[in-house]
Design an enzyme around this catalytic site. Structure first.
Site, mmCIF file in Angstrom:
data_model
loop_
_atom_site.group_PDB
_atom_site.id
_atom_site.type_symbol
_atom_site.label_atom_id
_atom_site.label_comp_id
_atom_site.label_asym_id
_atom_site.label_seq_id
_atom_site.Cartn_x
_atom_site.Cartn_y
_atom_site.Cartn_z
ATOM 1 C CD GLU B 119 -2.657 1.182 2.616
ATOM 2 O OE1 GLU B 119 -2.243 0.493 3.571
ATOM 3 O OE2 GLU B 119 -3.700 1.869 2.664
ATOM 4 C CE LYS B 196 -7.198 1.968 3.678
ATOM 5 N NZ LYS B 196 -5.814 2.194 4.183
ATOM 6 C CB CYS B 233 -4.881 -1.190 3.993
ATOM 7 S SG CYS B 233 -4.072 -1.209 5.630
#
Lengths: 402, 402
Positions: B119, B196, B233
């Protein structure tokens, strides 16, 4: 191996690893260490005499100013069947009642407030056979069957909430069968029931031959000791099932199960624990123990010869906490009672730290799922061919093309 | 410990356990053993010279009559930052480009078809600071920024799909920031991007100060080597996020992450692996490595003194398969390249065995979630007081009272 020869992961690690490494391994595998409970000597003696394992652990939460600790002790029972599966049904049930009565007595001595038995605990897990009689004779009314009445006495005697997963005969709806957990209040009253929401079609788990997917949604039971729910067996593979119990407020979700080594043993430590993490709640995974032999041989759809046994039920029952920590498992080869002391305040504390419910975007998912189940749904797939346009669900905005 | 002193769970177990026990421990912890890949000698030498770990494993599927094996090799890169965080932004980026270029070269030698970086790979994970400059200067256009152009060259040169998670500056929409993964085809074309979907508010992960929840839904990218998706994530804590990528057809879901020991290390082996099991797909969990020091001190909302470091990024990147098996993790303290050979046929095979999609009852959950997000939702709670009636969502039938 996958049989009874090997007792447990934890016993093996404790035997071989030097202390420093053992601590690191436990930290990575289990998170924050759970404190061992100091259980009454007479409970330990009774367990020894009764030939079952007795383990106790405590999960702690931070002190708060505005709420007292909300301490509750849960008891998880895993056990073998007692009589041959060819014994008369009534005798098999009666033997299991006596065994569980004795184990629950020890649980009471340990101060257990809520006890949960394994899936279909009054019977062998006979669904592998695809035979109806005599197995369907194990089915009982959830409201006033013999087993429910037995559990009501137990609950009242020990001031204990009892979660009793049985094969249910539903006389009010055509006499059909369900896989059901009856929840009995510590007052002795039947509080209600929860049905298995997802039915397996895998290996010898031919349960879809006997009963259908539960129709009671995701009820949560407000007990004197906290809000509990029951996710029966195969429902543990379905993250949405855990989620909806949690959305309805469950602080402890029991997962009474029956599962065997070859199929699921490496998944067992993952799924219920992931659910505890993802939903900021405690989960209690219970599996039966041992090998069950049936009178008539059957095949398993795996090309192998007909046989009479249903794999090896590997026990390994455990409790997982919302902070991702967990107790060791009970053994793979012995009856056992796992006592866990929970401070339910940990649920809200972990929710406030991690905020999965707040960041969950359930509105988006409700929309996306509603779209996805439509017969004409087109999955959002981005392809290199510049003439193709990706589908765009729920008006969330399209994919930007290069 | 939670720092760099301890290399990995697997190394510890292999060192101390006798072979028989080691096999049982691995079976219970990891499921079916993955085969070690025989990697080219010149790749191993280059890794040694470049001071990074190189591991390779293969997952196998059953032979089918109507489909050939669908073999693909994925590469997961975990790495430390190279320059002090006080170095000029352009130099930090350039140093990381050079490092990744060298590691990708080795991946190419190992026959990797799809590579994924960690990430926000072009920068330190500076969101702990809550400072804007200079950290926001690491943001780039997803479509034609320096890093995307770098990745396009890499992709074309090595005939490799590149998943490049960056901090995105979105000039077309007011110049806002996003946490974005750019997916580049092996042709060199930018295939698209994924954002995300869930943004943390936990510990020093102050990312909600910098960017908002992604607005691109759950795109899946059809590449020459299979259908892939990127769950960035914190999305790994949200089972529904994994689910929707899977519903859209992802066979491999990458999870580029940045997470630290104290917060999440015991959750790390659980969540991505649970997602592989629950969704019948491969998941690739990637975490950065090492300690990052920032120029100005900051506090962490934990009552402790101001400090300049963001915990310890524990690496431990791994791949999990739809049958619940997984590779060992890369080390906790070293840069590394994990090569995994996947037979994508395993996804459908496991789906046909376990049938979680078929038994998932998504229509029920779409309804229940839609109800649950309403401001006036009443959770389904069963109480002992006989005058109270449990709410009954989605017309699923009421709770039967005793």
């Amino acid at each position: 191996m996958a049989g009874s020869e090997w007792a447990s992961l934890e016993q093996c690690l404790e035997k071989h690893l030097p202390l420093g490494d053992l601590q690191e391994v436990k930290r990575v595998l289990y998170g924050k260490e759970t404190r061992k409970l100091d259980l009454p000597r007479r409970a330990l003696e009774a367990a020894l005499e009764g030939d079952f394992e007795l383990q106790g652990y405590a999960f702690e939460a931070a002190k708060e100013q505005q709420r007292r600790p909300r301490i509750v002790r849960v008891g998880l029972i895993q056990n073998k069947i007692l009589l041959p599966t060819s014994a008369p049904v009534a005798e098999q049930v009666s033997a299991l009642h006596r065994r569980i009565e004795a184990m629950a007595e020890v649980a009471a001595t340990c101060g257990v407030n809520i006890i949960c038995f394994q899936e279909a605990w009054t019977m062998p897990f006979a669904f592998c056979t695809r035979e109806k009689l005599p197995w369907t004779e194990f089915a009982e009314s959830a409201e006033d069957g013999l087993t429910t009445r037995f559990c009501q006495k137990l609950a009242k005697k020990h001031n204990m909430v009892v979660v009793s997963p049985i094969l249910e005969r539903d006389r009010e709806h055509g006499g059909v069968l369900w896989n059901t957990a009856v929840v009995i209040s510590n007052s002795g009253a039947v509080l209600g029931k929860s049905r298995k929401n997802h039915i397996p079609r895998v290996g010898d788990f031919n349960e879809s031959t006997y009963y259908m997917e539960g129709n009671l949604g995701h009820p949560v039971f407000q007990t004197q000791f906290g809000r509990i729910a029951v996710n029966i067996c195969y429902g543990r593979h379905h993250p949405l099932n855990w989620l909806m119990y949690s959305v309805n407020g469950a602080e402890i979700i029991f997962n009474p199960s029956a599962t065997i080594g070859e199929l699921s043993e490496s998944l067992w430590p993952i799924e219920a624990r992931n659910a505890a993490i993802a939903n900021h709640c405690f989960t209690c995974a219970i599996n039966r123990v041992g090998q069950e032999l049936f009178p008539n041989e059957f095949t398993s759809g795996d090309g192998k010869k007909a046989h009479r046994d249903f794999g090896y039920f590997y026990g390994s029952s455990y409790v997982a906490a919302p902070d991702g920590s967990r107790t060791p498992g009970l053994s793979r080869n012995q009856d056992g009672l796992l006592v866990a002391e929970l401070d339910l305040n940990l649920c809200q504390q972990m929710s406030d730290i991690w905020s999965f419910k707040m960041t969950g975007r359930y509105e988006m998912y409700a929309q996306e799922l509603a779209e996805a189940v439509r017969p004409n749904y087109t999955p959002t797939v981005v392809r290199e061919d510049p003439t193709s346009k990706p589908a765009c669900p729920s008006g969330l905005g399209g994919e930007h093309r290069p």
